[in-house]
Design an enzyme around this catalytic site. Structure first.
Site, PDB file in Angstrom:
ATOM      1  NE  ARG A  82      37.291  28.390  61.145  1.00 44.39           N
ATOM      2  CZ  ARG A  82      38.445  27.921  60.661  1.00 44.39           C
ATOM      3  NH1 ARG A  82      39.589  28.323  61.149  1.00 44.39           N
ATOM      4  NH2 ARG A  82      38.441  27.039  59.674  1.00 44.39           N
ATOM      5  CG  HIS A 129      41.935  23.324  62.733  1.00 48.20           C
ATOM      6  ND1 HIS A 129      42.197  24.671  62.668  1.00 48.20           N
ATOM      7  CD2 HIS A 129      41.555  22.948  61.480  1.00 48.20           C
ATOM      8  CE1 HIS A 129      41.993  25.096  61.431  1.00 48.20           C
ATOM      9  NE2 HIS A 129      41.599  24.063  60.690  1.00 48.20           N
ATOM     10  CD  GLU A 176      27.721   6.330  49.429  1.00 48.35           C
ATOM     11  OE1 GLU A 176      26.713   5.888  50.001  1.00 48.35           O
ATOM     12  OE2 GLU A 176      28.733   6.725  50.036  1.00 48.35           O
ATOM     13  NE  ARG A 184      22.914   6.054  58.991  1.00 46.63           N
ATOM     14  CZ  ARG A 184      22.259   6.093  57.817  1.00 46.63           C
ATOM     15  NH1 ARG A 184      22.574   5.235  56.862  1.00 46.63           N
ATOM     16  NH2 ARG A 184      21.314   6.984  57.599  1.00 46.63           N
ATOM     17  CE  LYS A 204      22.027  10.541  56.437  1.00 49.20           C
ATOM     18  NZ  LYS A 204      22.123  10.584  54.996  1.00 49.20           N
TER      19      LYS A 204
HETATM   20  N1  PLP Z   1      24.507   7.195  50.580  1.00 46.25           N
HETATM   21  C1  PLP Z   1      24.576   8.502  50.856  1.00 46.25           C
HETATM   22  C2  PLP Z   1      25.829   9.244  50.506  1.00 46.25           C
HETATM   23  C3  PLP Z   1      23.501   9.170  51.459  1.00 46.25           C
HETATM   24  O1  PLP Z   1      23.584  10.480  51.760  1.00 46.25           O
HETATM   25  C4  PLP Z   1      22.317   8.448  51.734  1.00 46.25           C
HETATM   26  C5  PLP Z   1      21.154   9.104  52.340  1.00 46.25           C
HETATM   27  O2  PLP Z   1      21.077  10.289  52.434  1.00 46.25           O
HETATM   28  C6  PLP Z   1      22.275   7.086  51.415  1.00 46.25           C
HETATM   29  C7  PLP Z   1      23.389   6.476  50.855  1.00 46.25           C
HETATM   30  C8  PLP Z   1      21.050   6.265  51.724  1.00 46.25           C
HETATM   31  O3  PLP Z   1      21.036   5.992  53.095  1.00 46.25           O
HETATM   32  P1  PLP Z   1      19.685   5.654  53.880  1.00 46.25           P
HETATM   33  O4  PLP Z   1      19.118   4.447  53.218  1.00 46.25           O
HETATM   34  O5  PLP Z   1      20.151   5.368  55.267  1.00 46.25           O
HETATM   35  O6  PLP Z   1      18.808   6.838  53.757  1.00 46.25           O
END
Ligand code: PLP
Length: 285
Positions: free
Chosen positions: A99, A101, A183, A50, A147
């Protein structure tokens, strides 16, 4: 305590990050959180894939091969004498003394570090009796599939929940049909409704590793799964709702704002048990 920083092991209190690091000045980077047990990071391949896919899409050089990271991580876990814990990995686009962008020139080394830290403490009653969660507006950008380090909206959401004696925030966006839940601040979620499992499709949310494992487990067990947008109104009338994440595994929800659920529900309990089996199998593999 030691950390891994750009190819070497350093003392955690050593100042190694440059103040001009784009991770600090722009949150221009990515992170991962894995669990560790018996000296190893768990579901390592999935988490690293990921991260690497996102780094490619965002144009951040990933400095090591997956197996190199695994070896560095295992040594770091050993150096810290960690058993059950968390491995935090961060990758940033490196230093930029002006710094700007604009992306730094090609060849600018990225910053890559890892921390091996104890598992965060969660009140065990949350698993036994279900957790309280609080809804909050999802104010994030359109890059939620990655992430990224831009966690300010998640931090505000989670702290709103804490201020209301909640364990987690459920974030919502608005549509012409009403609010829909995307979420948690750091978790994915599922609803059980008339024997079916519902979870949001990957529509500007994180493709959670735990989410995908629960989907596979549930499919194998014969549950019908719908991946689609879920309105808050639907969540509030669901039979069961539960959170999932690397750190919390499956966590039943007992309360969303003022709506109280019977928790843990029957299906939640079945899936908690099945996920635990997959988890133990991963530890012993
Ligand atoms: N959604 C968000 C915004 C997250 O930050 C996380 C984990 O930190 C999850 C979902 C769950 O993801 P995972 O199952 O890969 O830990």
């Amino acid at each position: 305590m030691q950390a891994f920083f750009n190819g070497r092991y350093v003392k955690k209190d050593e100042e190694v990050i440059r103040l001009e690091d784009r991770g600090l000045t722009f949150a221009d980077g990515l992170f991962e959180v894995l669990r560790t047990a018996s000296g190893r990071p768990l579901f390592f391949q999935e988490h690293l894939e990921r991260m690497i896919e996102s780094s490619i899409e965002l144009g951040i050089d990933f400095p090591y091969a997956i197996e190199e990271v695994r070896a560095f991580a295992e040594k770091l876990i050993e150096k810290n004498g960690l058993d059950e814990g968390e491995l935090y990995i961060e990758l940033t686009r490196g230093c930029d003394i002006n710094r700007e962008h604009r992306f730094p020139p090609k060849g600018t080394p990225p910053t890559f570090f890892m921390l091996a830290i104890p598992l965060r403490k969660i009140d065990p009653n949350n698993w036994k009796e279900g957790a309280k969660v609080v809804t909050y507006e999802d104010m994030r950008h359109k890059l939620c599939i990655h992430k990224t380090l831009n966690l300010l909206p998640n931090i505000l959401a989670k702290n709103h929940a804490y201020a209301h004696r909640g364990y987690e925030a459920l974030m919502f966006r608005r549509s012409p049909l009403g609010k829909y839940i995307t979420e948690g601040g750091s978790s994915s979620y599922f609803c059980v409704s008339n024997g079916r499992l519902l979870t949001p499709e990957i529509d500007n949310i994180l493709p959670g590793i735990t989410r995908s494992k629960i989907i596979n487990i549930a499919k194998e067990k014969g549950y019908k799964i719908e991946e689609r947008r879920i309105l808050l109104d639907e969540v509030l009338v669901a039979d069961e709702v539960f959170l999932v994440s690397t750190v919390s595994k499956l966590m039943p929800i007992r309360q969303i704002d003022n709506r109280v659920f019977r928790a843990p529900g029957e299906t939640t309990l079945v899936l908690m048990k099945l996920y635990e089996e997959v988890f133990q199998k991963e530890i012993n593999s």
